[in-house]
Design an enzyme around this catalytic site. Structure first.
Site, PDB file in Angstrom:
ATOM      1  CB  CYS A  89      -0.989  -0.031   1.155  1.00  0.00           C
ATOM      2  SG  CYS A  89      -2.396   1.094   0.927  1.00  0.00           S
ATOM      3  CG  HIS A 173      -3.830  -3.670   2.867  1.00  0.00           C
ATOM      4  ND1 HIS A 173      -2.701  -3.298   3.576  1.00  0.00           N
ATOM      5  CD2 HIS A 173      -4.364  -2.537   2.353  1.00  0.00           C
ATOM      6  CE1 HIS A 173      -2.556  -1.985   3.500  1.00  0.00           C
ATOM      7  NE2 HIS A 173      -3.546  -1.495   2.766  1.00  0.00           N
ATOM      8  CD  GLU A 175      -1.267  -6.413   4.706  1.00  0.00           C
ATOM      9  OE1 GLU A 175      -1.395  -5.239   5.065  1.00  0.00           O
ATOM     10  OE2 GLU A 175      -1.388  -6.792   3.522  1.00  0.00           O
TER      11      GLU A 175
END
Length: 230
Positions: A89, A173, A175
């Site tokens: 990001c 994202h 994660e």
């Protein structure tokens, strides 16, 4: 043992689900916040792996955040040396800026879980093909020279790129999906949520429905990328 350094730009945006594949690849993981007085003196070329996470600031907000210019200058030296680097990001936007590309506000807030279209079937991003992953940004960037575009979404074309084996930049994202800090994202960004047409309730429901699958795919993606590092 190989070393991995995580740069955290805000406390609630950590490495989250990516920690497992990084540690399993044999890295001793350390972390530093940009607010740490020691951050300004770090040589970012030193860690075997550098991971830069997200944040609500823009690369162009250097007057409000003087550390951005300092970090980008040292990041450019690392990229010139072709040292293994992952940006997520805001971290991906920092990579684009350090490579000479413009980063700027886009025309929409991209917030919520939806898939990206993967352009390179031989890339580690094949693991997230068709998987709803979390997006949370409003800035975008021009694609740097000499990189390969790996993925796009229906909102922004530039979602991921790589240069060779050692550089990977991810706008999304993958994660996030099992981390309780997701509540902090919701609490600190009500305007982003509203601008994207969501509510806290719909985002929490999407996080519950899609989060585990996103993190599983994201871990496989990062593990494959780490395995191929030069």
């Amino acid at each position: 043992m190989k070393t991995a350094l995580i740069i955290r730009h805000v406390p609630h945006e950590g490495v989250a689900g990516y920690r497992d594949p990084i540690e399993q690849a044999g890295y001793a993981v350390d972390r530093i916040d940009v607010s740490d007085p020691a951050f300004g003196s770090l040589d970012l070329r030193e860690p075997d792996l550098l991971i830069m996470m997200g944040g609500p600031m823009g690369v162009y907000e250097q007057e409000a955040h003087p550390w951005i210019r300092c970090q980008m200058r040292r990041l450019a030296l690392r990229l010139e040396a072709d040292r293994p680097t992952l940006g997520v990001c805001f971290g991906a936007q920092m990579i684009a800026a350090a490579m000479g590309s413009d980063v700027y506000p886009g025309g929409a807030r991209e917030v919520g879980f939806h898939p990206v279209s993967v352009h390179a079937g031989d890339s580690p991003l094949r693991h997230v093909e068709g998987v709803p992953v979390l997006h949370w940004h409003g800035d975008t960037f021009d694609l740097p020279e000499g990189v390969e575009l790996l993925a796009s979404s229906h909102v922004y074309r530039h979602q991921a790129f790589r240069r060779g084996r050692n550089l990977l930049a991810l706008q999304f994202h993958a994660e996030m999906g099992e981390d309780p800090r997701f509540d902090a994202w919701i609490e600190q960004s009500p305007d982003d949520i509203a601008a994207a047409g969501h509510s806290p309730e719909t985002l929490r429901a999407a996080h519950e429905a899609h989060g585990p699958g996103a993190v599983s795919a994201g871990r496989r993606m990062i593990a494959e990328w780490l395995d191929a590092l030069g």
